[in-house]
Design a protein around this motif. Sequence first.
Motif, PDB file in Angstrom:
ATOM      1  N   UNK A  57     -13.846  38.278   7.019  1.00  0.00           N
ATOM      2  CA  UNK A  57     -13.484  39.227   5.968  1.00  0.00           C
ATOM      3  C   UNK A  57     -12.057  38.993   5.490  1.00  0.00           C
ATOM      4  N   UNK A  58     -11.875  39.183   4.192  1.00  0.00           N
ATOM      5  CA  UNK A  58     -10.543  39.149   3.592  1.00  0.00           C
ATOM      6  C   UNK A  58     -10.425  40.334   2.635  1.00  0.00           C
ATOM      7  N   UNK A 106     -15.900  28.827   2.797  1.00  0.00           N
ATOM      8  CA  UNK A 106     -16.578  29.678   3.784  1.00  0.00           C
ATOM      9  C   UNK A 106     -18.014  29.913   3.335  1.00  0.00           C
ATOM     10  N   UNK A 107     -18.951  29.991   4.276  1.00  0.00           N
ATOM     11  CA  UNK A 107     -20.360  30.167   3.909  1.00  0.00           C
ATOM     12  C   UNK A 107     -20.705  31.635   3.659  1.00  0.00           C
ATOM     13  N   UNK A 160     -17.977  37.147   4.513  1.00  0.00           N
ATOM     14  CA  UNK A 160     -18.644  35.857   4.639  1.00  0.00           C
ATOM     15  C   UNK A 160     -19.138  35.680   6.066  1.00  0.00           C
ATOM     16  N   UNK A 161     -19.923  34.651   6.286  1.00  0.00           N
ATOM     17  CA  UNK A 161     -20.481  34.376   7.606  1.00  0.00           C
ATOM     18  C   UNK A 161     -19.353  34.136   8.609  1.00  0.00           C
ATOM     19  N   UNK A 162     -19.464  34.721   9.775  1.00  0.00           N
ATOM     20  CA  UNK A 162     -18.431  34.562  10.801  1.00  0.00           C
ATOM     21  C   UNK A 162     -18.180  33.078  11.062  1.00  0.00           C
ATOM     22  N   UNK A 193     -14.326  41.704  11.384  1.00  0.00           N
ATOM     23  CA  UNK A 193     -14.834  42.956  11.913  1.00  0.00           C
ATOM     24  C   UNK A 193     -16.332  42.779  12.120  1.00  0.00           C
ATOM     25  N   UNK A 194     -16.776  42.986  13.353  1.00  0.00           N
ATOM     26  CA  UNK A 194     -18.192  42.864  13.700  1.00  0.00           C
ATOM     27  C   UNK A 194     -18.555  44.054  14.595  1.00  0.00           C
TER      28      UNK A 194
END
Length: 368
Positions: free
Chosen positions: A237-238, A267-268, A279-281, A321-322
């Motif tokens: 995240x941004x 980033x994917x 985006x994907x971690x 953040x997850x």
Amino acid sequence: MTFNCTGFGDNGIYPPADQNGVIKWLLGTSTFPNTISFSRYNQQKSNDLWNNKHGTKSTSLDACTRNATTWRIDYPVITWLDTERNNHTVRTIGINSIGAISLPNHTMFPPVQVTKIAIATGDGTTKDFSIKAPFIIPNSETIYVNNVALTKGTDYEIDYESNFCDMRENYHTAGLTCRVDNVSFGNLKTATKSGSNYRDPIAWWDCYEANQYPTSCTVNEANPIFFDFGYEKECNRMKIEVNTVPAAQIDNLKIQYSTDNATWTDVPGMTRTNQVWSFTLTSARYWRVFIPSYNWSYALTTGTNTRDEQAFGTTFFLGKTVPGLKFTTPPANGAAIEASYQLELPFKTSNNLLRFTCSLLLSRGEGS
């Protein structure tokens, strides 16, 4: 006059001699040291807490207990209540001009055992759940479903630094400044500096200094927003806040990562909601942000905006953040999910209080 740098643990931190609050008070050049603060980040000196703080309270000499026989001053117990500074993590806490505890320190703050905290109730579909703590001692957890302990790697995976609460202080860039060697924020370091107190765009504290920051800087592919974290860090995240990315360019913005600072990859799975990019971690040491074929004028600010109970001038955040807990198979509908684990850093929530106290012991020197 002698000040002994002891009492705040083996890795305690203290002020420089010329900023020592006890000595200045005894010499009559300053008032009694009465400010207690904590910070999300580790500090080099306790007086860094004047600016790099995320919670602060004041007391007075009158509120202290004084013993004229033993020459001892006991500070009152300073308390952050269940309504104050929630979801904040503590890495440094103490009296700004005397000394502070640097955490983790298992002698000063033994690991806290959290036992069978309720995580959620299964619905037969969901695999990801909030672990309810941003930092957990690795391998200290036991995960239960309907009171049966599960096996890590087989039944579930866990992230020990999840930032489940999406607090800005836990973003990887928030503990840095644009002036350190491993960060380049466009041409900020070479741009003409202002005599006003412009604030660092990434530091999540009161980070400003006249003649050290420009009014704005230029970000482009040759001079991107760049971070070398020193080792691989996961990001997904941004955020850009306060500043407005040009509307005609916002969908062209790139977030890229690299393992060698030479070959760069987008980033994917990137999506955007307003000025939050998800985006994907992805795990990488090097990261950069820019808008291709465009000179982006990135403004700095002298003001502050209140977010997460903090009034800072920070505008840029990159991190993750997850939820923190991921099951291999979704727990059944109605299944009780619980977790036990240990914390080695105080984590302030509405279910607990943060308390601090210390004593100041004076002594007469030989021949006094």
